[in-house]
Enzyme design. Structure first.
Site, PDB file in Angstrom:
ATOM      1  CB  ALA A 185       0.693  24.584  54.606  1.00  0.00           C
ATOM      2  NE  ARG A 186      -3.559  29.323  50.123  1.00  0.00           N
ATOM      3  CZ  ARG A 186      -3.676  27.983  49.246  1.00  0.00           C
ATOM      4  NH1 ARG A 186      -2.732  27.273  49.420  1.00  0.00           N
ATOM      5  NH2 ARG A 186      -4.679  27.886  48.876  1.00  0.00           N
ATOM      6  CG  LEU A 187       3.622  28.347  55.970  1.00  0.00           C
ATOM      7  CD1 LEU A 187       4.111  27.421  57.032  1.00  0.00           C
ATOM      8  CD2 LEU A 187       3.472  29.667  56.606  1.00  0.00           C
TER       9      LEU A 187
END
Ligand SMILES: Cc1cc2nc3c(=O)[nH]c(=O)nc-3n(C[C@H](O)[C@H](O)[C@H](O)COP(=O)(O)O)c2cc1C
Length: 207
Positions: A185-187
């Protein structure tokens, strides 16, 4: 479907915590490079080298050929990159290893390696590579492929006994490293090493 609308990849291979990192960024780099080799990342030594002149950056891939107190690569000193380094020694390297979902950025200044070190590396290369690098006026406009092949044939006939002056090694001396591990999730996880006097300071960065 457009080329850019395909499914987004979500990264889940691994994670990176502060306690995973070695204190010396060179050792951390070698540790990750070893993993890239073991996971058969294509061309793991391929790195994007950026140079900059008159505030205009340019990038190209080169191969990492060794690590001592810097990162070594070999090229034509009269090439575009060579001329840019001559005028502005600041450069940046970037590695992207998709199999491991890892990126590494390394910034620093670039110097020439000693002529002896360039000689040793040049003579260790296969003959055809020696001829190609001596024959190619890298980054210059040429009229045809024939011109290049003729230059190669001439050198093949005359033989090549030593490294041409216009070809040799560079060493990027790092002042900054950044290790990036893709996460879900792009984290993503990102850690920077900044050299503060003789010590490397490690900081987590926002993705
Ligand atoms: C994977 C890969 C590795 C490369 N390795 C080198 C290299 O080690 N040295 C080199 O001079 N060019 C290498 N090249 C070619 C460079 O990307 C570039 O085309 C060439 O050096 C001229 O760059 P310049 O005009 O910006 O100086 C490589 C290209 C690729 C795709």
């Amino acid at each position: 479907m457009s080329l850019f609308e395909k499914e987004r990849s979500d990264y889940g291979f691994g994670k990176l915590d502060r306690e995973d990192l070695l204190e010396d960024p060179f050792e951390q780099f070698k540790f990750w490079l070893q993993a890239a080799v073991e996971h058969e990342v294509p061309e793991p030594a391929g790195m994007c080298l950026s140079t900059c002149i008159d505030n205009r950056p340019s990038s190209r891939m080169v191969l990492l050929r060794g690590i001592d107190h810097g990162f070594l690569f070999y090229t034509n000193y009269l090439s575009r990159k060579g001329q840019e380094i001559e005028n502005n020694p600041f450069g940046c390297l970037n590695f992207w290893w998709p199999t491991l979902e890892r990126q590494i950025r390394i910034e620093g200044t670039i110097e020439k390696v000693s002529p002896e070190q360039s000689d040793e590396y040049f003579l260790s290369r296969p003959l055809e590579s020696q001829i190609a690098s001596a024959a190619s006026p890298q980054s210059q406009i040429i009229t045809s492929r024939d011109e290049l092949e003729q230059a190669v044939n001439t050198l093949r006939e005359s033989g090549i006994t030593h490294r041409p002056d216009h070809w040799g090694g560079y060493r990027l001396l790092p002042t900054y490293f950044e290790f990036w591990q893709g996460r879900s999730a792009r984290l993503h996880d990102r850690f920077a090493y900044n050299r503060d006097l003789r010590e490397w300071q490690i900081s987590r960065m926002a993705p």
